[in-house]
Design a protein around this motif. Structure first.
Motif, PDB file in Angstrom:
ATOM      1  N   MET A 185     -36.702 -25.971  -2.120  1.00 40.57           N
ATOM      2  CA  MET A 185     -37.357 -24.673  -2.202  1.00 40.57           C
ATOM      3  C   MET A 185     -36.636 -23.759  -3.188  1.00 40.57           C
ATOM      4  SD  MET A 185     -39.923 -23.125  -1.091  1.00 40.57           S
ATOM      5  CE  MET A 185     -40.681 -21.768  -0.310  1.00 40.57           C
ATOM      6  N   THR A 186     -35.304 -23.843  -3.199  1.00 43.37           N
ATOM      7  CA  THR A 186     -34.525 -23.013  -4.114  1.00 43.37           C
ATOM      8  C   THR A 186     -34.846 -23.351  -5.563  1.00 43.37           C
ATOM      9  OG1 THR A 186     -32.764 -22.905  -2.474  1.00 43.37           O
ATOM     10  CG2 THR A 186     -32.189 -22.280  -4.708  1.00 43.37           C
ATOM     11  N   LYS A 187     -35.014 -24.641  -5.854  1.00 44.74           N
ATOM     12  CA  LYS A 187     -35.345 -25.057  -7.215  1.00 44.74           C
ATOM     13  C   LYS A 187     -36.711 -24.509  -7.623  1.00 44.74           C
ATOM     14  CE  LYS A 187     -32.620 -29.264  -7.501  1.00 44.74           C
ATOM     15  NZ  LYS A 187     -32.649 -30.713  -7.724  1.00 44.74           N
ATOM     16  N   LEU A 188     -37.647 -24.495  -6.699  1.00 43.85           N
ATOM     17  CA  LEU A 188     -38.981 -23.969  -6.980  1.00 43.85           C
ATOM     18  C   LEU A 188     -38.919 -22.467  -7.273  1.00 43.85           C
ATOM     19  CD1 LEU A 188     -42.020 -24.649  -7.098  1.00 43.85           C
ATOM     20  CD2 LEU A 188     -42.120 -24.030  -4.675  1.00 43.85           C
ATOM     21  N   ILE A 189     -38.144 -21.750  -6.479  1.00 44.24           N
ATOM     22  CA  ILE A 189     -37.992 -20.306  -6.693  1.00 44.24           C
ATOM     23  C   ILE A 189     -37.327 -20.029  -8.037  1.00 44.24           C
ATOM     24  CG2 ILE A 189     -36.818 -18.227  -5.847  1.00 44.24           C
ATOM     25  CD1 ILE A 189     -37.246 -19.382  -2.986  1.00 44.24           C
ATOM     26  N   GLU A 190     -36.272 -20.779  -8.328  1.00 47.68           N
ATOM     27  CA  GLU A 190     -35.589 -20.601  -9.612  1.00 47.68           C
ATOM     28  C   GLU A 190     -36.512 -20.920 -10.780  1.00 47.68           C
ATOM     29  OE1 GLU A 190     -32.650 -19.201 -10.171  1.00 47.68           O
ATOM     30  OE2 GLU A 190     -32.479 -18.909  -8.006  1.00 47.68           O
ATOM     31  N   ALA A 191     -37.321 -21.960 -10.639  1.00 45.19           N
ATOM     32  CA  ALA A 191     -38.276 -22.320 -11.696  1.00 45.19           C
ATOM     33  C   ALA A 191     -39.317 -21.211 -11.889  1.00 45.19           C
ATOM     34  CB  ALA A 191     -38.958 -23.636 -11.364  1.00 45.19           C
ATOM     35  N   TYR A 192     -39.760 -20.606 -10.795  1.00 45.13           N
ATOM     36  CA  TYR A 192     -40.733 -19.509 -10.889  1.00 45.13           C
ATOM     37  C   TYR A 192     -40.142 -18.329 -11.661  1.00 45.13           C
ATOM     38  CZ  TYR A 192     -43.879 -15.759  -9.500  1.00 45.13           C
ATOM     39  OH  TYR A 192     -44.755 -14.690  -9.509  1.00 45.13           O
ATOM     40  N   PHE A 193     -38.915 -17.967 -11.345  1.00 46.99           N
ATOM     41  CA  PHE A 193     -38.304 -16.830 -12.040  1.00 46.99           C
ATOM     42  C   PHE A 193     -37.937 -17.166 -13.479  1.00 46.99           C
ATOM     43  CE2 PHE A 193     -38.105 -15.214  -7.755  1.00 46.99           C
ATOM     44  CZ  PHE A 193     -38.468 -13.897  -7.960  1.00 46.99           C
ATOM     45  N   ARG A 194     -37.622 -18.426 -13.748  1.00 48.89           N
ATOM     46  CA  ARG A 194     -37.412 -18.856 -15.131  1.00 48.89           C
ATOM     47  C   ARG A 194     -38.717 -18.738 -15.913  1.00 48.89           C
ATOM     48  NH1 ARG A 194     -35.822 -24.139 -14.596  1.00 48.89           N
ATOM     49  NH2 ARG A 194     -34.446 -23.328 -13.031  1.00 48.89           N
ATOM     50  N   LEU A 195     -39.837 -19.144 -15.286  1.00 49.41           N
ATOM     51  CA  LEU A 195     -41.153 -19.011 -15.916  1.00 49.41           C
ATOM     52  C   LEU A 195     -41.477 -17.547 -16.195  1.00 49.41           C
ATOM     53  CD1 LEU A 195     -43.912 -20.198 -16.799  1.00 49.41           C
ATOM     54  CD2 LEU A 195     -44.648 -19.885 -14.420  1.00 49.41           C
ATOM     55  N   LEU A 196     -41.180 -16.667 -15.239  1.00 49.55           N
ATOM     56  CA  LEU A 196     -41.420 -15.240 -15.451  1.00 49.55           C
ATOM     57  C   LEU A 196     -40.622 -14.724 -16.646  1.00 49.55           C
ATOM     58  CD1 LEU A 196     -41.468 -13.724 -11.841  1.00 49.55           C
ATOM     59  CD2 LEU A 196     -43.413 -14.190 -13.335  1.00 49.55           C
ATOM     60  N   LYS A 197     -39.368 -15.131 -16.743  1.00 52.00           N
ATOM     61  CA  LYS A 197     -38.534 -14.683 -17.863  1.00 52.00           C
ATOM     62  C   LYS A 197     -39.068 -15.206 -19.192  1.00 52.00           C
ATOM     63  CE  LYS A 197     -34.365 -14.114 -15.117  1.00 52.00           C
ATOM     64  NZ  LYS A 197     -33.006 -14.565 -14.818  1.00 52.00           N
ATOM     65  N   ILE A 198     -39.553 -16.436 -19.207  1.00 52.51           N
ATOM     66  CA  ILE A 198     -40.150 -16.988 -20.428  1.00 52.51           C
ATOM     67  C   ILE A 198     -41.403 -16.210 -20.802  1.00 52.51           C
ATOM     68  CG2 ILE A 198     -41.351 -19.021 -21.358  1.00 52.51           C
ATOM     69  CD1 ILE A 198     -39.307 -20.722 -19.729  1.00 52.51           C
ATOM     70  N   LEU A 199     -42.236 -15.900 -19.825  1.00 50.36           N
ATOM     71  CA  LEU A 199     -43.450 -15.119 -20.096  1.00 50.36           C
ATOM     72  C   LEU A 199     -43.120 -13.720 -20.618  1.00 50.36           C
ATOM     73  CD1 LEU A 199     -45.712 -16.129 -17.076  1.00 50.36           C
ATOM     74  CD2 LEU A 199     -45.995 -16.765 -19.482  1.00 50.36           C
ATOM     75  N   ILE A 200     -42.050 -13.128 -20.113  1.00 54.81           N
ATOM     76  CA  ILE A 200     -41.617 -11.816 -20.598  1.00 54.81           C
ATOM     77  C   ILE A 200     -41.233 -11.909 -22.072  1.00 54.81           C
ATOM     78  CG2 ILE A 200     -39.801 -10.061 -20.392  1.00 54.81           C
ATOM     79  CD1 ILE A 200     -39.835 -10.702 -17.333  1.00 54.81           C
ATOM     80  N   VAL A 201     -40.495 -12.943 -22.426  1.00 51.73           N
ATOM     81  CA  VAL A 201     -40.095 -13.135 -23.823  1.00 51.73           C
ATOM     82  C   VAL A 201     -41.319 -13.365 -24.701  1.00 51.73           C
ATOM     83  CG1 VAL A 201     -38.860 -14.691 -25.386  1.00 51.73           C
ATOM     84  CG2 VAL A 201     -37.779 -13.939 -23.266  1.00 51.73           C
ATOM     85  N   VAL A 202     -42.264 -14.168 -24.211  1.00 50.99           N
ATOM     86  CA  VAL A 202     -43.493 -14.428 -24.970  1.00 50.99           C
ATOM     87  C   VAL A 202     -44.276 -13.127 -25.177  1.00 50.99           C
ATOM     88  CG1 VAL A 202     -45.753 -15.581 -24.844  1.00 50.99           C
ATOM     89  CG2 VAL A 202     -43.667 -16.851 -24.332  1.00 50.99           C
ATOM     90  N   CYS A 203     -44.354 -12.302 -24.143  1.00 49.27           N
ATOM     91  CA  CYS A 203     -45.055 -11.013 -24.285  1.00 49.27           C
ATOM     92  C   CYS A 203     -44.372 -10.128 -25.324  1.00 49.27           C
ATOM     93  CB  CYS A 203     -45.097 -10.289 -22.935  1.00 49.27           C
ATOM     94  SG  CYS A 203     -46.233 -10.979 -21.739  1.00 49.27           S
ATOM     95  N   LEU A 204     -43.056 -10.051 -25.265  1.00 51.87           N
ATOM     96  CA  LEU A 204     -42.332  -9.222 -26.222  1.00 51.87           C
ATOM     97  C   LEU A 204     -42.493  -9.753 -27.640  1.00 51.87           C
ATOM     98  CD1 LEU A 204     -40.479  -6.819 -26.758  1.00 51.87           C
ATOM     99  CD2 LEU A 204     -38.540  -8.337 -26.359  1.00 51.87           C
ATOM    100  N   ALA A 205     -42.368 -11.058 -27.811  1.00 51.48           N
ATOM    101  CA  ALA A 205     -42.529 -11.653 -29.142  1.00 51.48           C
ATOM    102  C   ALA A 205     -43.953 -11.443 -29.658  1.00 51.48           C
ATOM    103  CB  ALA A 205     -42.197 -13.142 -29.093  1.00 51.48           C
ATOM    104  N   GLY A 206     -44.922 -11.596 -28.785  1.00 50.53           N
ATOM    105  CA  GLY A 206     -46.308 -11.366 -29.186  1.00 50.53           C
ATOM    106  C   GLY A 206     -46.544  -9.932 -29.613  1.00 50.53           C
ATOM    107  N   MET A 207     -45.974  -8.993 -28.871  1.00 56.26           N
ATOM    108  CA  MET A 207     -46.123  -7.580 -29.235  1.00 56.26           C
ATOM    109  C   MET A 207     -45.509  -7.306 -30.604  1.00 56.26           C
ATOM    110  SD  MET A 207     -45.292  -5.657 -25.609  1.00 56.26           S
ATOM    111  CE  MET A 207     -44.205  -4.585 -26.454  1.00 56.26           C
ATOM    112  N   VAL A 208     -44.313  -7.823 -30.824  1.00 58.43           N
ATOM    113  CA  VAL A 208     -43.631  -7.593 -32.102  1.00 58.43           C
ATOM    114  C   VAL A 208     -44.443  -8.186 -33.248  1.00 58.43           C
ATOM    115  CG1 VAL A 208     -41.586  -8.213 -33.445  1.00 58.43           C
ATOM    116  CG2 VAL A 208     -41.325  -7.377 -31.108  1.00 58.43           C
TER     117      VAL A 208
END
Length: 174
Positions: free
Chosen positions: A1-24
């Protein structure tokens, strides 16, 4: 379960970077097009605004998990343990109520805007307000779990993570 939670938050961080890069890319590209070629991409302003909204909501989820929001931890942590647990429990109940309001409002807006389209991109407005559902459910789970820990006595103080202090400690500076 911990690995799943960590993967979810890693995905969120990747999406944040993608949003910022897309905006720029969208905003910078539009500026270059306007000055160099006297034209631009009409959709870029609207879509960059949507990316900003998504970035903020997803970032708020990550920051909540890391206890990075502004707070008065030093005041709460200085209280006696029983009073500290009461304050933390009350704060979490209030945050859960606010989160429920966000979930219900986002769901209503999602349903209302399924067939309403943005003027420039033509995307459904529900795509924009749908991030409120993701935010609400994610933060709701975090807050309910923390409230459970407070009630059973496993969480009785606000734990914060100081990145600067950790960097100094890792570098050997005292």
């Amino acid at each position: 379960m911990t690995k799943l939670i960590e993967a979810y938050f890693r995905l969120l961080k990747i999406l944040i970077v993608v949003c910022l890069a897309g905006m720029v890319l969208l905003v910078f590209g539009n500026v270059v097009l306007r000055y160099a070629f006297n034209s631009g991409i009409t959709e870029s302003e609207e879509f960059s605004r949507w990316l900003f909204v998504w970035m903020v909501f997803l970032g708020a989820i990550v920051v909540l998990r890391e206890n990075g929001h502004l707070g008065l931890e030093f005041v709460v942590n200085s209280l006696p343990r029983p009073l500290r647990r009461i304050c933390l429990g009350l704060a979490h109940v209030l945050m859960i109520v606010a989160t429920w309001l966000i979930i219900s409002g986002s769901y209503t807006q999602f349903l209302l805007n399924m067939h309403t389209y943005a003027p420039a991109t033509g995307l459904p407005i529900s795509f924009l307000v749908g991030v409120g559902l993701i935010f609400g459910v994610s933060t709701g789970v975090i807050l309910v779990w923390r409230l459970y820990l407070i009630v059973v006595g496993k969480l009785d103080r606000v734990l914060t993570f100081d990145e600067e202090l950790q960097a100094l400690q890792q570098s050997g500076v005292k």
